[in-house]
Design a protein around this motif. Structure first.
Motif, PDB file in Angstrom:
ATOM      1  N   GLU A 132       0.819  -1.218   0.000  1.00  0.00           N
ATOM      2  CA  GLU A 132       0.000   0.000   0.000  1.00  0.00           C
ATOM      3  C   GLU A 132       0.854   1.270   0.000  1.00  0.00           C
ATOM      4  OE1 GLU A 132      -0.563  -2.320   2.785  1.00  0.00           O
ATOM      5  OE2 GLU A 132      -1.712  -3.451   1.293  1.00  0.00           O
ATOM      6  N   GLU A 133       2.099   1.175   0.434  1.00  0.00           N
ATOM      7  CA  GLU A 133       2.972   2.345   0.497  1.00  0.00           C
ATOM      8  C   GLU A 133       3.834   2.519  -0.755  1.00  0.00           C
ATOM      9  OE1 GLU A 133       5.307   2.611   4.021  1.00  0.00           O
ATOM     10  OE2 GLU A 133       3.567   2.478   5.338  1.00  0.00           O
ATOM     11  N   LYS A 134       3.720   1.634  -1.703  1.00  0.00           N
ATOM     12  CA  LYS A 134       4.545   1.717  -2.909  1.00  0.00           C
ATOM     13  C   LYS A 134       3.844   2.556  -3.971  1.00  0.00           C
ATOM     14  CE  LYS A 134       6.834  -2.509  -1.840  1.00  0.00           C
ATOM     15  NZ  LYS A 134       6.994  -3.919  -2.045  1.00  0.00           N
ATOM     16  N   LEU A 135       4.581   3.458  -4.544  1.00  0.00           N
ATOM     17  CA  LEU A 135       4.064   4.337  -5.586  1.00  0.00           C
ATOM     18  C   LEU A 135       4.218   3.619  -6.926  1.00  0.00           C
ATOM     19  CD1 LEU A 135       2.996   7.220  -6.172  1.00  0.00           C
ATOM     20  CD2 LEU A 135       5.346   7.897  -6.499  1.00  0.00           C
ATOM     21  N   LYS A 136       3.104   3.133  -7.474  1.00  0.00           N
ATOM     22  CA  LYS A 136       3.158   2.327  -8.688  1.00  0.00           C
ATOM     23  C   LYS A 136       2.282   2.858  -9.812  1.00  0.00           C
ATOM     24  CE  LYS A 136       5.530  -1.379  -7.257  1.00  0.00           C
ATOM     25  NZ  LYS A 136       6.639  -1.976  -7.921  1.00  0.00           N
ATOM     26  N   LYS A 137       1.141   3.458  -9.474  1.00  0.00           N
ATOM     27  CA  LYS A 137       0.181   3.852 -10.500  1.00  0.00           C
ATOM     28  C   LYS A 137       0.724   4.972 -11.375  1.00  0.00           C
ATOM     29  CE  LYS A 137      -4.031   2.640  -8.078  1.00  0.00           C
ATOM     30  NZ  LYS A 137      -5.247   3.167  -7.444  1.00  0.00           N
TER      31      LYS A 137
ATOM     32  N   GLU B 204       1.928  12.973   7.135  1.00  0.00           N
ATOM     33  CA  GLU B 204       1.362  11.624   7.068  1.00  0.00           C
ATOM     34  C   GLU B 204       0.849  11.270   5.675  1.00  0.00           C
ATOM     35  OE1 GLU B 204       0.934   8.975   9.185  1.00  0.00           O
ATOM     36  OE2 GLU B 204       2.297   9.984  10.560  1.00  0.00           O
ATOM     37  N   LYS B 205       0.231  12.222   5.006  1.00  0.00           N
ATOM     38  CA  LYS B 205      -0.369  11.937   3.700  1.00  0.00           C
ATOM     39  C   LYS B 205       0.436  12.636   2.608  1.00  0.00           C
ATOM     40  CE  LYS B 205      -5.046  11.193   5.307  1.00  0.00           C
ATOM     41  NZ  LYS B 205      -6.448  11.538   5.110  1.00  0.00           N
ATOM     42  N   THR B 206       1.428  11.933   2.076  1.00  0.00           N
ATOM     43  CA  THR B 206       2.276  12.493   1.023  1.00  0.00           C
ATOM     44  C   THR B 206       2.600  11.421  -0.015  1.00  0.00           C
ATOM     45  OG1 THR B 206       4.266  11.958   2.289  1.00  0.00           O
ATOM     46  CG2 THR B 206       3.427  14.182   2.514  1.00  0.00           C
ATOM     47  N   MET B 207       2.862  11.882  -1.226  1.00  0.00           N
ATOM     48  CA  MET B 207       3.414  11.021  -2.272  1.00  0.00           C
ATOM     49  C   MET B 207       4.818  11.536  -2.541  1.00  0.00           C
ATOM     50  SD  MET B 207       0.636  10.093  -5.198  1.00  0.00           S
ATOM     51  CE  MET B 207       0.226  11.747  -5.656  1.00  0.00           C
TER      52      MET B 207
ATOM     53  N   LYS C 179       7.845  10.637   7.944  1.00  0.00           N
ATOM     54  CA  LYS C 179       6.468  11.104   8.155  1.00  0.00           C
ATOM     55  C   LYS C 179       6.425  12.341   9.033  1.00  0.00           C
ATOM     56  CE  LYS C 179       4.067   6.809   7.265  1.00  0.00           C
ATOM     57  NZ  LYS C 179       3.166   5.780   7.780  1.00  0.00           N
ATOM     58  N   ALA C 180       7.338  12.449   9.989  1.00  0.00           N
ATOM     59  CA  ALA C 180       7.393  13.644  10.837  1.00  0.00           C
ATOM     60  C   ALA C 180       7.843  14.858  10.023  1.00  0.00           C
ATOM     61  CB  ALA C 180       8.343  13.414  12.006  1.00  0.00           C
ATOM     62  N   SER C 181       8.718  14.656   9.061  1.00  0.00           N
ATOM     63  CA  SER C 181       9.240  15.759   8.251  1.00  0.00           C
ATOM     64  C   SER C 181       8.283  16.187   7.147  1.00  0.00           C
ATOM     65  CB  SER C 181      10.573  15.362   7.609  1.00  0.00           C
ATOM     66  OG  SER C 181      11.510  15.033   8.590  1.00  0.00           O
ATOM     67  N   PHE C 182       7.750  15.225   6.423  1.00  0.00           N
ATOM     68  CA  PHE C 182       6.962  15.530   5.224  1.00  0.00           C
ATOM     69  C   PHE C 182       5.455  15.402   5.428  1.00  0.00           C
ATOM     70  CE2 PHE C 182      11.117  14.199   3.551  1.00  0.00           C
ATOM     71  CZ  PHE C 182      11.436  15.326   2.826  1.00  0.00           C
TER      72      PHE C 182
ATOM     73  N   ARG D  99      -3.429  18.229  -0.020  1.00  0.00           N
ATOM     74  CA  ARG D  99      -4.074  19.552  -0.018  1.00  0.00           C
ATOM     75  C   ARG D  99      -5.548  19.355  -0.362  1.00  0.00           C
ATOM     76  NH1 ARG D  99      -0.799  22.478  -4.279  1.00  0.00           N
ATOM     77  NH2 ARG D  99       0.696  20.823  -4.317  1.00  0.00           N
ATOM     78  N   PRO D 100      -6.385  20.331  -0.029  1.00  0.00           N
ATOM     79  CA  PRO D 100      -7.821  20.164  -0.338  1.00  0.00           C
ATOM     80  C   PRO D 100      -8.113  19.938  -1.821  1.00  0.00           C
ATOM     81  CG  PRO D 100      -7.485  22.025   1.136  1.00  0.00           C
ATOM     82  CD  PRO D 100      -6.122  21.536   0.735  1.00  0.00           C
ATOM     83  N   ASN D 101      -7.380  20.628  -2.701  1.00  0.00           N
ATOM     84  CA  ASN D 101      -7.633  20.453  -4.134  1.00  0.00           C
ATOM     85  C   ASN D 101      -6.886  19.255  -4.730  1.00  0.00           C
ATOM     86  OD1 ASN D 101      -5.157  21.681  -3.825  1.00  0.00           O
ATOM     87  ND2 ASN D 101      -5.386  23.047  -5.563  1.00  0.00           N
ATOM     88  N   LEU D 102      -5.880  18.731  -4.024  1.00  0.00           N
ATOM     89  CA  LEU D 102      -5.140  17.541  -4.463  1.00  0.00           C
ATOM     90  C   LEU D 102      -5.089  16.537  -3.317  1.00  0.00           C
ATOM     91  CD1 LEU D 102      -2.105  19.254  -6.212  1.00  0.00           C
ATOM     92  CD2 LEU D 102      -3.909  17.990  -7.327  1.00  0.00           C
ATOM     93  N   PRO D 103      -6.154  15.774  -3.092  1.00  0.00           N
ATOM     94  CA  PRO D 103      -6.151  14.850  -1.957  1.00  0.00           C
ATOM     95  C   PRO D 103      -5.220  13.662  -2.183  1.00  0.00           C
ATOM     96  CG  PRO D 103      -8.155  14.599  -3.224  1.00  0.00           C
ATOM     97  CD  PRO D 103      -7.400  15.739  -3.841  1.00  0.00           C
ATOM     98  N   VAL D 104      -4.477  13.308  -1.134  1.00  0.00           N
ATOM     99  CA  VAL D 104      -3.607  12.139  -1.140  1.00  0.00           C
ATOM    100  C   VAL D 104      -4.105  11.233  -0.012  1.00  0.00           C
ATOM    101  CG1 VAL D 104      -1.239  11.317  -0.819  1.00  0.00           C
ATOM    102  CG2 VAL D 104      -1.654  13.479  -1.995  1.00  0.00           C
ATOM    103  N   GLU D 105      -4.431   9.974  -0.330  1.00  0.00           N
ATOM    104  CA  GLU D 105      -5.043   9.084   0.655  1.00  0.00           C
ATOM    105  C   GLU D 105      -4.072   8.676   1.764  1.00  0.00           C
ATOM    106  OE1 GLU D 105      -5.282   7.739  -2.833  1.00  0.00           O
ATOM    107  OE2 GLU D 105      -6.852   9.256  -3.010  1.00  0.00           O
ATOM    108  N   SER D 106      -2.866   8.283   1.395  1.00  0.00           N
ATOM    109  CA  SER D 106      -1.902   7.812   2.393  1.00  0.00           C
ATOM    110  C   SER D 106      -0.490   8.070   1.880  1.00  0.00           C
ATOM    111  CB  SER D 106      -2.092   6.313   2.646  1.00  0.00           C
ATOM    112  OG  SER D 106      -1.827   5.596   1.467  1.00  0.00           O
ATOM    113  N   THR D 107       0.487   7.718   2.692  1.00  0.00           N
ATOM    114  CA  THR D 107       1.883   7.882   2.285  1.00  0.00           C
ATOM    115  C   THR D 107       2.226   6.852   1.212  1.00  0.00           C
ATOM    116  OG1 THR D 107       2.480   8.631   4.486  1.00  0.00           O
ATOM    117  CG2 THR D 107       4.263   7.877   3.098  1.00  0.00           C
ATOM    118  N   LYS D 108       2.771   7.343   0.106  1.00  0.00           N
ATOM    119  CA  LYS D 108       3.240   6.458  -0.967  1.00  0.00           C
ATOM    120  C   LYS D 108       4.608   6.949  -1.392  1.00  0.00           C
ATOM    121  CE  LYS D 108      -0.991   4.710  -2.775  1.00  0.00           C
ATOM    122  NZ  LYS D 108      -1.322   3.771  -3.789  1.00  0.00           N
TER     123      LYS D 108
END
Length: 124
Positions: A9-14, A90-93, A85-88, A41-50
């Motif tokens: 789930e944390e791998k950026l593949k799509k 929780e929800k980032t790609m 996760k502390a730096s960037f 961001r509100p206009n660019l939602p990211v579900e979880s860390t990838k």
């Protein structure tokens, strides 16, 4: 106990996520390590860390060398996931790149670049 896993789930593949990351993401560099990051961001939602990793064929012609560096980058993320996760956030790609034509001599060198990148982000 810390979670030292790097699950699917944390791998950026799509392809769509990677395209969005390159269109809207911000670049940061520390030593031989470069990252492109897209925060939630509100206009660019990211579900979880990838997170994904990449090494240029221009610098390393042999796949064995590229794969070695990719393994080292994934291992850095896996061991220092809490710092990331502390730096960037929780929800980032994000995608990590090794941008030097020289092979890193030790894992500790790659790890030091990764930690410096995360700490530099924390300060700014």
């Amino acid at each position: 106990m810390n979670n030292f896993k790097y699950p699917k789930e944390e791998k950026l593949k799509k392809n769509t996520e990677i395209t969005l990351l390159f269109e809207k993401g911000k670049w940061k560099t520390c030593g031989n390590l470069r990252i492109i990051i897209l925060k939630d961001r509100p206009n660019l939602p990211v579900e979880s860390t990838k997170i994904g990793v990449s090494v240029s064929k221009r610098y390393f012609k042999k796949a064995v060398h590229r794969n070695r560096i990719k393994r080292l980058l994934r291992e850095c993320y896996r061991l220092h996931k809490d710092l990331f996760k502390a730096s960037f956030g929780e929800k980032t790609m994000a995608m990590l790149f090794w941008v030097s034509p020289e092979m890193p001599p030790k894992f500790q060198d790659v790890e030091a670049h990764f930690i410096n990148l995360c700490q530099a982000q924390k300060k700014s």
